[in-house]
Design a protein around this motif. Structure first.
Motif, mmCIF file in Angstrom:
data_model
loop_
_atom_site.group_PDB
_atom_site.id
_atom_site.type_symbol
_atom_site.label_atom_id
_atom_site.label_comp_id
_atom_site.label_asym_id
_atom_site.label_seq_id
_atom_site.Cartn_x
_atom_site.Cartn_y
_atom_site.Cartn_z
ATOM 1 N N UNK A 152 0.806 -1.101 0.350
ATOM 2 C CA UNK A 152 -0.137 -0.307 0.349
ATOM 3 C C UNK A 152 0.967 1.429 0.181
ATOM 4 N N UNK A 153 2.271 1.289 0.251
ATOM 5 C CA UNK A 153 2.463 2.409 -0.051
ATOM 6 C C UNK A 153 4.499 2.240 -0.374
ATOM 7 N N UNK A 154 4.820 2.786 -0.788
ATOM 8 C CA UNK A 154 6.359 2.872 -1.756
ATOM 9 C C UNK A 154 7.395 3.955 -1.394
ATOM 10 N N UNK A 155 8.461 4.141 -0.164
ATOM 11 C CA UNK A 155 8.857 5.542 -0.260
ATOM 12 C C UNK A 155 10.707 5.191 -0.617
ATOM 13 N N UNK A 156 11.208 6.126 -0.379
ATOM 14 C CA UNK A 156 12.663 6.841 -0.333
ATOM 15 C C UNK A 156 13.139 7.468 0.038
ATOM 16 N N UNK A 157 13.528 7.309 1.622
ATOM 17 C CA UNK A 157 13.258 7.591 2.822
ATOM 18 C C UNK A 157 15.202 8.565 2.847
ATOM 19 N N UNK A 158 15.422 9.253 2.544
ATOM 20 C CA UNK A 158 16.804 9.406 2.467
ATOM 21 C C UNK A 158 17.258 10.068 4.077
ATOM 22 N N UNK A 159 18.232 9.159 4.324
ATOM 23 C CA UNK A 159 18.990 8.881 5.590
ATOM 24 C C UNK A 159 19.446 10.291 6.485
ATOM 25 N N UNK A 160 19.350 11.913 6.498
ATOM 26 C CA UNK A 160 18.991 12.621 6.832
ATOM 27 C C UNK A 160 17.499 12.869 7.605
ATOM 28 N N UNK A 161 16.400 12.118 7.029
ATOM 29 C CA UNK A 161 14.824 12.260 7.460
ATOM 30 C C UNK A 161 14.666 10.918 7.408
ATOM 31 N N UNK A 162 15.366 9.261 8.722
ATOM 32 C CA UNK A 162 15.042 8.405 8.308
ATOM 33 C C UNK A 162 14.738 8.735 10.019
ATOM 34 N N UNK A 163 13.271 8.276 9.836
ATOM 35 C CA UNK A 163 11.933 8.637 11.527
ATOM 36 C C UNK A 163 12.029 6.341 11.778
ATOM 37 N N UNK A 164 12.575 6.290 12.639
ATOM 38 C CA UNK A 164 12.506 4.527 13.011
ATOM 39 C C UNK A 164 10.871 4.432 13.933
ATOM 40 N N UNK A 165 10.699 5.834 14.532
ATOM 41 C CA UNK A 165 9.169 5.470 14.888
ATOM 42 C C UNK A 165 7.980 5.796 13.048
ATOM 43 N N UNK A 166 8.502 6.078 12.898
ATOM 44 C CA UNK A 166 7.525 6.538 11.376
ATOM 45 C C UNK A 166 7.701 5.313 10.358
ATOM 46 N N UNK A 167 8.498 4.956 9.974
ATOM 47 C CA UNK A 167 9.134 3.952 9.383
ATOM 48 C C UNK A 167 8.852 2.193 9.789
ATOM 49 N N UNK A 168 9.564 2.043 10.920
ATOM 50 C CA UNK A 168 8.516 0.446 11.544
ATOM 51 C C UNK A 168 7.849 0.527 12.029
ATOM 52 N N UNK A 169 6.393 1.455 12.579
ATOM 53 C CA UNK A 169 6.174 1.233 13.031
ATOM 54 C C UNK A 169 4.585 1.217 13.151
ATOM 55 N N UNK A 170 3.528 0.530 13.706
ATOM 56 C CA UNK A 170 2.781 0.006 13.089
ATOM 57 C C UNK A 170 1.236 1.039 12.242
ATOM 58 N N UNK A 171 1.133 0.922 11.185
ATOM 59 C CA UNK A 171 0.206 1.902 10.149
ATOM 60 C C UNK A 171 -1.005 2.016 11.315
ATOM 61 N N UNK A 172 -1.956 1.080 11.261
ATOM 62 C CA UNK A 172 -3.165 0.962 12.116
ATOM 63 C C UNK A 172 -3.421 0.330 13.081
ATOM 64 N N UNK A 173 -3.523 -0.027 13.687
ATOM 65 C CA UNK A 173 -4.410 -0.292 15.122
ATOM 66 C C UNK A 173 -5.075 -2.059 14.432
ATOM 67 N N UNK A 174 -4.640 -2.712 15.230
ATOM 68 C CA UNK A 174 -4.913 -4.582 14.840
ATOM 69 C C UNK A 174 -4.954 -4.701 13.635
ATOM 70 N N UNK A 175 -4.066 -4.967 13.205
ATOM 71 C CA UNK A 175 -2.871 -4.638 11.495
ATOM 72 C C UNK A 175 -1.937 -6.031 11.536
ATOM 73 N N UNK A 176 -2.123 -6.708 10.770
ATOM 74 C CA UNK A 176 -1.219 -7.333 9.938
ATOM 75 C C UNK A 176 -0.320 -6.479 9.112
ATOM 76 N N UNK A 177 0.995 -6.234 9.516
ATOM 77 C CA UNK A 177 1.952 -5.701 8.354
ATOM 78 C C UNK A 177 3.571 -5.899 8.073
#
Length: 215
Positions: A152-177
């Motif tokens: 559902x999403x494809x991104x290229x994240x620059x190293x200096x903007x890498x946010x672990x919480x956004x990249x690795x966090x669950x997007x929607x509750x109660x969902x397998x991602x």
């Protein structure tokens, strides 16, 4: 307090992982889709509803048919610096799974990482930046089931903007991602690393096999 400290250390490890997998011996440049750009699906093309999460089981194989990717999965832990180890360069066609995290198909976000190339040839996730929303990722699990995810999403994240919480966090509750991550951008020879990460996000939309069941 202890919970907060543990979460902070885990995020630090993930951030270091994001940096680690962009460090490599490659002499060329990796495929890229843009600077922190999300690749949208065709207008009016809906994505399927999420499937109920499955009982936990470890992954054995990951496939992305549209990209011609079919690779074994190896469990990976943390290295001495606290970062998640990607597969060794001697295994360029294997995908690493963060084994102390979520199991793919279970509720939460399971993390997969693979190299884009080596010093001499493309590796398992060389074509990952060509993935598009709506395409399928299949994960064969040790219980005999196959968890089917829809991108559902494809991104290229620059190293200096890498946010672990956004990249690795669950997007929607109660969902397998699922997150599939590799190098992106261009190879910075001075830094000895790629300038970005390709991050493909997907969610569970189907399952098959003798032990395919929800929880």
């Amino acid at each position: 307090m202890l919970t907060g400290v543990a979460w902070a250390l885990l995020l630090l490890g993930f951030w270091l992982w994001g940096r680690e997998i962009t460090d490599g011996p490659a002499a060329g440049s990796a495929p890229t889709t843009g600077d922190m750009a999300a690749v949208g699906r065709p207008f009016g093309a809906p994505l399927p509803p999420a499937h109920q999460p499955l009982s936990p089981a470890e992954p054995r194989k990951v496939e992305i048919p549209s990209l011609g990717i079919a690779a074994p999965v190896v469990g990976r832990g943390l290295d001495a610096s606290g970062a998640v180890d990607p597969p060794p360069y001697e295994m360029p066609h294997s995908v690493g799974w963060f084994r102390t995290g979520t199991r793919p198909g279970a509720e939460g976000a399971a993390l997969f990482v693979g190299h884009v190339d080596t010093a001499t040839r493309p590796a398992v996730f060389y074509g990952l930046s060509s993935a598009r929303p709506g395409e399928i990722v299949r994960v064969t699990r040790t219980d005999g089931s196959v968890a089917e995810f829809t991108i559902d999403d494809v991104q290229v994240v620059p190293r200096e903007r890498f946010d672990a919480r956004k990249v690795y966090g669950q997007r929607q509750a109660h969902r397998a991602e699922l997150r599939l991550i590799t190098c992106g951008g261009t190879f910075d020879r001075a830094a000895g690393a790629y300038t970005a990460n390709v991050v493909v996000s997907a969610y569970l939309t189907g399952t098959s096999g003798p032990h395919a069941r929800g929880v």
